[in-house]
Design an enzyme around this catalytic site. Structure first.
Site, short mmCIF file in Angstrom:
data_model
loop_
_atom_site.label_atom_id
_atom_site.label_comp_id
_atom_site.label_asym_id
_atom_site.label_seq_id
_atom_site.Cartn_x
_atom_site.Cartn_y
_atom_site.Cartn_z
N ASP A 297 0.88 -1.17 0.00
CA ASP A 297 0.00 0.00 0.00
C ASP A 297 0.91 1.22 0.00
O ASP A 297 1.97 1.18 -0.64
CB ASP A 297 -0.94 -0.05 1.22
CG ASP A 297 -2.25 0.71 0.99
OD1 ASP A 297 -2.17 1.90 0.60
OD2 ASP A 297 -3.33 0.13 1.21
N HIS A 331 1.50 2.14 -3.27
CA HIS A 331 0.39 2.95 -3.80
C HIS A 331 0.79 4.42 -3.91
O HIS A 331 0.30 5.12 -4.77
CB HIS A 331 -0.84 2.80 -2.92
CG HIS A 331 -1.48 1.45 -3.03
ND1 HIS A 331 -2.68 1.14 -2.43
CD2 HIS A 331 -1.10 0.34 -3.69
CE1 HIS A 331 -2.99 -0.13 -2.70
NE2 HIS A 331 -2.05 -0.62 -3.46
#
Length: 551
Positions: A297, A331
């Site tokens: 992430d 991310h």
């Protein structure tokens, strides 16, 4: 001018009339970085072998290592040594004045036996929440460290759910054969029935709903722990170690002060659910430098609580230095939000490289968060092979903005309240991006635009150019946009006081598109618009006199 400590903030200096230009703001700020205090330790060393630890990969060393940590702290502190070897353990609890030193080639392996991790009242994604005890934790401590060049592994694969599309066929077959539960549609794998029960139960794990920890036992596997959680600690050092394969976030520091992360390596698989690298939440005086992040992430992330709970806490993340770091797949390379309800300010990011991240510089929030993010200084950033935006300011995180389908929203229907977030006073200099879907996206709310954004001396080689939507006081200077799709190269919607100064570009069909009745006072300076096949297009109520300086 007398030296004023950065903790008072650049805004105070501006109000005091100390600066006459934005350049002075940047220069002064970079010359007066926050100061971060490091811990110090007695040289006394306790080897975990003294307390019966065995490096056979079978013996559970939880008690031995925790006894060594407690004994070291009780004697006034020092070093707890984990020598080379494979050390299987359950949850470890840090104590004040202890440096947990993981030797080179030591592997501290946390057990996959979930019964070893008791349910606790913790915090997750900005809310108080039921969690399993973290592999390593510490609360209300002073003077602590985790050092060495060894490896700390969280055995995260036994905790995380995953979709079939994120694995190869061979990996999927191996995972299904290991046990767990496959979803009815055959597209997802879950670690256990307990996990599935938690997933299907509204409010599972919420603290304050009248449920006890015991009431949440049927859903135990659903409450994946963050691997390293330090809460309300002062003088913290993480140096040299590799922390990898966390059940959820890898490093979570909450309400800490004087935190230093140096030359660390943080590794989660690219497909690790909620596999953030480091989340610094409501902390002050932080240095993150010389470290490498691979994440499932966000890579390096700044947070300060979520929605009303975060606003009531009222603790911004402030006085942060992030420098000389590398972020691989994540991310976002450097991220603020989306849980930023307590605010974030006085943050300095420099000399970082992002390779293969979804987004490079990522600033995200949404209605309901509240909080102010301001005085953010960024310079000397290199990016390569970014999947989406090189730089993103997005106030529609988790939702859809009116500009996504090229529609323009000219009606403000949402009132400004304490739950309205604010992004302002960002200063970005010398970003080089080779490969991204889009160079820049600024997307504010109709009721609260993104304000006072300065981006200078930067080069972007991307598919698309720049979007400026619902923003005010944006300055782009000395920017080169080398984009494949160039109609338009720059899109402005419902934004005012926008200055484009010395913009250079390659072959372009349409240089500038301006839309919306609120688009006003747009300046194009020192820019040769004649190179574009079409210079400007107005639409959706934008007036032609909203643009000046076109040549």
């Amino acid at each position: 001018m007398s030296v004023i400590k950065i903790r008072f903030g650049v805004a105070v200096l501006l109000l005091a009339g100390c600066f006459t230009s934005q350049a002075q703001v940047r220069q002064y700020s970079w010359q007066h970085l926050p100061q971060v205090s490091k811990p110090s330790f007695k040289k006394d060393t306790i080897n975990i072998l003294k307390y019966g630890a065995k490096a056979d990969g079978i013996t559970l060393n939880t008690t031995s290592i925790n006894k060594a940590i407690a004994a070291c702290s009780a004697k006034g502190g020092g070093v707890v040594l984990i020598p080379q070897g494979l050390w299987l353990t359950g949850p470890l609890v840090m104590k004040s004045n202890v440096n947990l030193h993981v030797s080179r080639a030591a592997l501290l392996q946390f057990t996959d036996d979930k019964s070893q991790y008791k349910l606790v009242e913790g915090n997750y994604e900005g809310h108080a929440a039921v969690r399993n005890q973290s592999p390593i934790s510490g609360t209300d401590l002073t003077n602590i460290a985790i050092t060495g060049e060894g490896i700390i592994d969280g055995h995260g694969e036994v905790w995380r759910a995953i979709s079939k599309e994120r694995l190869t066929e061979a990996e999927w077959k191996k995972l299904v054969a290991s046990g767990g539960v496959v979803s009815e549609n055959g597209k997802s794998w879950y670690p256990s029935e307990s996990y599935v029960s938690g997933l299907k139960t509204p409010g599972a794990g919420v603290i304050g709903n009248g449920k006890t920890l015991k009431d949440n036992e049927p859903f135990k596997d659903f409450f994946r722990p963050n691997m390293l959680v330090l809460t309300n600690c002062k003088k913290v050092l993480l140096q040299g170690v590799t922390l990898q394969n966390s059940p959820a976030w890898d490093i979570h520091t909450l309400l800490c002060e004087d935190l230093t992360v140096q030359n660390a390596r943080v590794r989660n698989p690219w497909n690790a659910q909620n596999g953030d690298g480091i989340d610094v939440e409501s902390c002050r005086n932080v240095l993150i430098e010389g470290s490498t992040f691979d994440a499932g992430d966000d890579g390096i992330c700044i947070k300060s609580g979520r929605d009303e709970e975060g606003r009531k806490r009222g603790k911004p993340t402030e006085n942060i230095i992030v420098r000389d770091n590398v972020v691989y797949r994540a991310h976002g390379g450097f991220v603020i939000g989306s849980e930023m309800s307590g605010g974030a300010r006085n943050i300095f990011v420099s000399n970082c490289t992002f390779i293969g991240t979804d987004i490079g510089l990522r600033f995200k929030t949404t209605r309901g968060r509240g909080g102010v993010v301001e005085n953010i200084f960024i310079k000397d950033i290199a990016m390569k092979d970014i999947l989406h935006e090189a730089i993103l300011f997005d106030m529609y995180y988790g939702g859809k903005s009116p500009g996504e389908d090229d529609n323009v929203n000219d009606q403000v229907v949402v009132p400004v309240t304490e739950a309205t977030p604010s992004f302002r006073k960002f200063y970005v200099d010398n970003v080089v991006c080779n490969g991204a879907e889009k160079a820049l996206m600024i997307r504010g709310l109709p009721e609260m635009g993104i304000k006072d954004i300065h981006i200078e001396n930067s080069t972007f080689k991307t598919v698309k150019g720049a979007d400026v939507i619902e923003a005010q006081d944006v300055f782009l200077k000395n920017i080169h946009l080398e984009s494949k799709e160039t109609s338009p190269l720059i899109n402005v919607q419902n934004s005012s006081s926008i200055t484009f100064d010395h913009i250079t570009y390659g072959d372009t069909q349409l240089l500038l598109k301006i839309s919306g009745k609120k688009s006003q006072q747009i300046k194009l300076l020192n820019t040769d618009a004649s190179k574009a096949k079409n210079k400007v297009e107005f639409g959706s109520g934008a007036a032609e006199n909203s643009l000046t300086g076109l040549k």
